[in-house]
Enzyme design. Structure first.
Site, mmCIF file in Angstrom:
data_model
loop_
_atom_site.group_PDB
_atom_site.id
_atom_site.type_symbol
_atom_site.label_atom_id
_atom_site.label_comp_id
_atom_site.label_asym_id
_atom_site.label_seq_id
_atom_site.Cartn_x
_atom_site.Cartn_y
_atom_site.Cartn_z
ATOM 1 N N ARG A 162 0.862 -1.318 0.058
ATOM 2 C CA ARG A 162 -0.065 0.049 -0.080
ATOM 3 C C ARG A 162 0.946 1.028 0.058
ATOM 4 N NH1 ARG A 162 -2.358 -3.680 -1.036
ATOM 5 N NH2 ARG A 162 -4.551 -4.669 0.074
ATOM 6 N N SER A 237 -10.701 0.139 4.018
ATOM 7 C CA SER A 237 -9.962 -0.258 5.166
ATOM 8 C C SER A 237 -9.395 1.276 5.590
ATOM 9 C CB SER A 237 -9.093 -1.217 5.082
ATOM 10 O OG SER A 237 -9.469 -2.487 4.549
ATOM 11 N N GLU A 333 -4.650 4.103 6.241
ATOM 12 C CA GLU A 333 -4.467 3.676 5.035
ATOM 13 C C GLU A 333 -4.905 5.175 4.085
ATOM 14 O OE1 GLU A 333 -5.459 -0.309 3.887
ATOM 15 O OE2 GLU A 333 -5.766 0.290 1.761
HETATM 16 C C1 FAD Z 1 -15.225 0.465 -0.196
HETATM 17 C C2 FAD Z 1 -13.815 0.455 -0.341
HETATM 18 C C3 FAD Z 1 -13.102 -0.647 -0.534
HETATM 19 C C4 FAD Z 1 -11.738 -0.407 -0.779
HETATM 20 N N1 FAD Z 1 -10.872 -1.602 -1.223
HETATM 21 C C5 FAD Z 1 -9.568 -1.363 -1.516
HETATM 22 C C6 FAD Z 1 -8.868 -2.588 -1.610
HETATM 23 O O1 FAD Z 1 -9.282 -3.700 -1.571
HETATM 24 N N2 FAD Z 1 -7.498 -2.495 -1.950
HETATM 25 C C7 FAD Z 1 -6.869 -1.011 -1.800
HETATM 26 O O2 FAD Z 1 -5.701 -0.981 -2.310
HETATM 27 N N3 FAD Z 1 -7.693 0.131 -1.838
HETATM 28 C C8 FAD Z 1 -8.941 -0.264 -1.643
HETATM 29 N N4 FAD Z 1 -9.653 0.867 -1.090
HETATM 30 C C9 FAD Z 1 -8.917 2.413 -1.194
HETATM 31 C C10 FAD Z 1 -9.220 3.161 -2.584
HETATM 32 O O3 FAD Z 1 -9.843 2.194 -3.603
HETATM 33 C C11 FAD Z 1 -7.665 3.143 -3.448
HETATM 34 O O4 FAD Z 1 -6.835 3.761 -2.445
HETATM 35 C C12 FAD Z 1 -7.805 3.877 -4.576
HETATM 36 O O5 FAD Z 1 -6.591 3.731 -5.234
HETATM 37 C C13 FAD Z 1 -8.139 5.598 -4.460
HETATM 38 O O6 FAD Z 1 -8.190 5.915 -5.625
HETATM 39 P P1 FAD Z 1 -9.091 7.356 -5.655
HETATM 40 O O7 FAD Z 1 -8.999 7.759 -7.258
HETATM 41 O O8 FAD Z 1 -10.385 7.364 -5.247
HETATM 42 O O9 FAD Z 1 -8.242 8.442 -5.011
HETATM 43 P P2 FAD Z 1 -8.526 9.710 -4.206
HETATM 44 O O10 FAD Z 1 -9.139 9.173 -2.886
HETATM 45 O O11 FAD Z 1 -9.111 10.613 -5.343
HETATM 46 O O12 FAD Z 1 -6.804 10.306 -4.014
HETATM 47 C C14 FAD Z 1 -6.024 9.701 -3.111
HETATM 48 C C15 FAD Z 1 -4.651 10.640 -3.095
HETATM 49 O O13 FAD Z 1 -4.119 10.476 -4.474
HETATM 50 C C16 FAD Z 1 -3.898 11.945 -4.753
HETATM 51 N N5 FAD Z 1 -4.123 11.849 -6.295
HETATM 52 C C17 FAD Z 1 -5.440 11.711 -6.653
HETATM 53 N N6 FAD Z 1 -5.457 11.905 -8.285
HETATM 54 C C18 FAD Z 1 -4.078 11.899 -8.481
HETATM 55 C C19 FAD Z 1 -3.457 11.814 -9.532
HETATM 56 N N7 FAD Z 1 -3.955 11.579 -10.950
HETATM 57 N N8 FAD Z 1 -1.898 12.016 -9.720
HETATM 58 C C20 FAD Z 1 -1.323 12.104 -8.534
HETATM 59 N N9 FAD Z 1 -2.042 12.162 -7.147
HETATM 60 C C21 FAD Z 1 -3.314 11.879 -7.474
HETATM 61 C C22 FAD Z 1 -5.101 12.647 -4.060
HETATM 62 O O14 FAD Z 1 -4.505 14.000 -3.747
HETATM 63 C C23 FAD Z 1 -4.894 11.681 -2.832
HETATM 64 O O15 FAD Z 1 -3.796 12.095 -2.152
HETATM 65 C C24 FAD Z 1 -11.006 0.979 -0.971
HETATM 66 C C25 FAD Z 1 -11.821 2.028 -0.910
HETATM 67 C C26 FAD Z 1 -13.464 1.775 -0.698
HETATM 68 C C27 FAD Z 1 -14.163 3.090 -0.263
#
Ligand code: FAD
Length: 338
Positions: A162, A237, A333
């Protein structure tokens, strides 16, 4: 591209926290991104993708750039594999569905992970025995400082559990605009070892699963297990499974022989954070609009219109209680935006 003022981010984070952004722009391609990065009002921007890994503790004074860059294309292929490029704004699960439709293997175990493709490398998303780094080819990123374009490969990104360089040394330095993955056209490696995949396949009488069968099993398991953020605000998580020394693990095992622990690297073990939370009496604990989910101890939940402050205060209480009982600090996380 339109620049908006005083925008609610409620629809842009899966906790459903009503934080406000004083300045907001959504970009659909790299040119728009470079244009906004050059705008003096967007100095030190905050980036937002799918908003599924964020907790806005307060309203955000930094200008917000929503990364909404689309497009999926094949950029190279041979008889066995393809290199697929996906825009940072493509929903990760849509990319998984696209791969399945084309019978490209490698990301089926990562089905239904919320968030966007451009964000997947940042925490090296993982689930059911597979991590992004297993299929990662390279990515394109634009420097926030000078708008220059860079290509980074696996070694550059320093992926960990992670974790990646984007969470550490490169934090707030680059915008990822597209991600390239190497997927398999045939001889798919079917990974059913982890979690309940095998059990789910047996229940369906599938003995020789395809990548689609594996994805279907993962989707079924995830749908039964994790609360849907559209129904109950959460960010998956909230806390990481801690990595603990063998010495400390052995000590804990003397007192708690059932402690779930998994070999990590060298002399370290990964301990189940969910178990630590449950044994600290916090699983299912609710205070007002916030709580830890009754079935998933690791999932912090917004039961109503909780503020970011309320969620973070409760999460800190969970951290403190676990630290007092087990002497282990659970790190978030999720990105905490204060
Ligand atoms: C119900 C649920 C289940 C999940 N299950 C998992 C799982 O099984 N495994 C897992 O690994 N994760 C899991 N996650 C966490 C999540 O899915 C991941 O962390 C995902 O990669 C976040 O993506 P996002 O686009 O929503 O990021 P965001 O929340 O929009 O951003 C996360 C971070 O990245 C930065 N950011 C956003 N876009 C960019 C970009 N283009 N370039 C540089 N920085 C950027 C933001 O500023 C922030 O700091 C889960 C989340 C939820 C809600």
């Amino acid at each position: 591209m339109t620049v908006l003022e005083n925008v609610s981010l409620k629809e842009f984070n899966t906790f459903g926290v009503d934080a406000k952004a004083s300045l907001f722009a959504s970009v659909k391609n790299q040119l728009e991104l470079q244009e906004v990065l050059k705008d003096p009002r967007f100095k030190n921007p905050f980036l937002i993708g799918g908003g599924s890994n964020l907790l806005f503790v307060n309203s955000i004074s930094r200008p917000v750039i929503h990364i909404n860059i689309g497009g999926i294309k094949i950029i190279d292929e041979n008889d066995d594999s393809v290199i697929v490029s996906a825009g940072a704004g493509i929903k990760w699960h849509d990319l998984v569905l696209w791969a399945l439709k084309n019978n490209y293997g490698g990301i089926e175990n990562l089905a239904l992970i919320p968030g966007n493709t451009g964000t997947a490398p940042i925490q090296n998303i993982g689930a059911y025995g597979v991590e992004l780094k297993d299929v990662f080819y390279n990515l394109i990123a634009v420097s926030i400082d000078d708008c220059s374009t860079h290509i980074f490969d696996e070694n550059d990104c320093e992926f960990g559990y992670r974790d990646s360089k984007f969470k550490n040394e490169w934090s707030h330095q680059y915008v990822i605009t597209s991600v390239r993955l190497m997927l398999q056209k045939n001889n798919h490696f079917i990974n059913t070892q982890y979690g309940a995949i095998e059990k789910t396949l047996i229940k369906k009488n599938i003995s020789n699963p395809s990548i689609q069968d594996v994805a279907d099993a993962v989707i079924e398991i995830r749908n039964n297990k994790l609360p849907n953020p559209k129904e109950l605000g959460n960010s998956g998580s909230f806390l990481k499974n801690p990595i603990v020394s063998k010495e400390k693990t052995d000590k804990l095992l003397l007192e708690h022989p059932n402690l779930p622990h998994y070999e990590f690297t060298g002399n370290f073990y990964k301990i189940s954070a969910g178990w630590l939370i449950e044994k600290s009496g916090l699983k299912g604990l609710r205070e007002g609009n916030v709580g830890m989910h009754a079935q998933q101890a690791l999932v912090l939940v917004n039961y109503g219109n909780a503020t970011g402050k309320e969620l973070w205060k409760f999460a800190q209480k969970v951290q403190q209680t676990v630290a007092q009982k087990f002497g282990i600090t659970l790190d978030p996380e999720v990105n905490i935006i204060e």
